[in-house]
Design a protein around this motif. Sequence first.
Motif, mmCIF file in Angstrom:
data_model
loop_
_atom_site.group_PDB
_atom_site.id
_atom_site.type_symbol
_atom_site.label_atom_id
_atom_site.label_comp_id
_atom_site.label_asym_id
_atom_site.label_seq_id
_atom_site.Cartn_x
_atom_site.Cartn_y
_atom_site.Cartn_z
ATOM 1 N N LEU A 190 0.829 -1.208 0.000
ATOM 2 C CA LEU A 190 0.000 0.000 0.000
ATOM 3 C C LEU A 190 0.864 1.258 0.000
ATOM 4 N N THR B 170 2.388 1.639 -3.355
ATOM 5 C CA THR B 170 1.387 2.092 -4.334
ATOM 6 C C THR B 170 1.184 3.595 -4.257
ATOM 7 N N SER C 191 2.222 6.331 -7.169
ATOM 8 C CA SER C 191 1.117 7.087 -7.774
ATOM 9 C C SER C 191 1.403 8.579 -7.841
ATOM 10 N N ILE D 262 -3.829 4.095 -10.553
ATOM 11 C CA ILE D 262 -3.716 3.416 -9.265
ATOM 12 C C ILE D 262 -3.472 1.923 -9.468
ATOM 13 N N LEU E 8 -0.343 -0.094 -8.151
ATOM 14 C CA LEU E 8 -0.565 -1.227 -7.255
ATOM 15 C C LEU E 8 0.093 -2.488 -7.803
ATOM 16 N N THR F 281 3.150 -4.398 -5.986
ATOM 17 C CA THR F 281 2.989 -5.808 -5.631
ATOM 18 C C THR F 281 4.111 -6.647 -6.232
#
Length: 447
Positions: free
Chosen positions: A24, A27, A31, A44, A48, A52
Amino acid sequence: MSVPNRQRLSLPKALTLGFLMIILIGTILLSLPIATRGAQTTSILDALFTATSATCVTGLTLVSTAFHWSLFGQVVILFLMEIGGLGFMTFTVMLFLFMRRQMRLSTRLLAQESLNLDNLSQLNVIKLILLLSLIIQLTGAGLLMVDFYPRYGLIKGLWFSVFHAVSAFCNAGFDLFGNSLEGFVNDPYVLSVMSILIIAGSFGFLVWQDLLLYPRRHHLTLHTKLALGTGSVLVLLSIIVYLLSENNLAILGPHISYSERLLNTVFMAITPRTAGLVTLPYQQLSISSIAFTMLLMFIGGTPGSTAGGVKTTTIGLLTVQSIATLRGKRDATFGHRRFTQDNVFRALTLIFVALTILAVATLILCATQPIPKNDGLQTVTFEVLAAFGTTGISLGLTPHLNVLGKVIIMFLMFIGRVGIYTVMFSLLNANRKQPKYRYPEESVLIG
């Protein structure tokens, strides 16, 4: 004072949430406008997916790491690879050690679970993990700098050296060249350094501890013997299979010498089990090579390392157990030791659950994704295994996935890095307390 009463979350749930928090944060950082080059923007979902992939040290990407992300974005990816490769609990323990504070029992248990340790006494391996990782990666970066400095200059050469040393050691598969290592197909020096870094990262830190302490102990644990034995057999078998299936890498053309072909074959034998860095496009490989690569991605590397898959020790244990069963023996032995029944049961469960997850993911992707008309099943299966094995090698399907497909691949990357047992225990609210009763035993027909 009992730990369960003070723990709100089970250890598997805490580990799962810990990795999710790292993803998170990654991410959010990816962004930001500062994370991309020029006027490019990042959705997003793309941020993400990249976070990941980096945290789960996979290497599958939707956008080019070299051309889409700015220096800030690449630095974020570097830190995510490092944290994901070594495990976030390693850095938590490092903080306690640096502050010279005593860890609570719950924290020690969480670190034990994160690093796949058998008991708390093995937590001293964390100091080894940090020191050894730092030494290997700095040494690797220094060796790469010898080649990269004349190519790219001081600043860019230094950055490329550090980034790729971390990527190789953490078996992450990210690169800043835009085409992985295809530009180094005739550069034995770089391929040799990268191969050593990949192998060092896929060994597993308990194996490293055993090897470093061997001159004093004169003894290797059963885990180390099985991991080294299985890994050596797989590398040797892979070299033979790729030499035969690719006709000594004839696709490289006549300008590549025999020694360079052999080195590329060795590199090719090492990378599919977890690394993701490649010297030639896999779309050009024969069907037999692609099928064998899928097998290697499923197996993965050593437990407690930066690798994914079902792990070499799982395959080694079940191989020894199968041979013992077929020969009518009751016990499976290796290195003058007998495997516990709990080991065998966990290995069988791991294989079954892994195959079930992979089969379901493959079926869903085949039904919902814009797959190629020719070799569609092969392409989807390869991508699924690449994500689960945190390998990152691709046949080109990942950038064309829809939202559902990307979510499935992210889940496979996550479960491949965090571990099937950890994720499944979290989802199923499993606990390790055994009931005080057992039902009568009865046999069924098998085979």
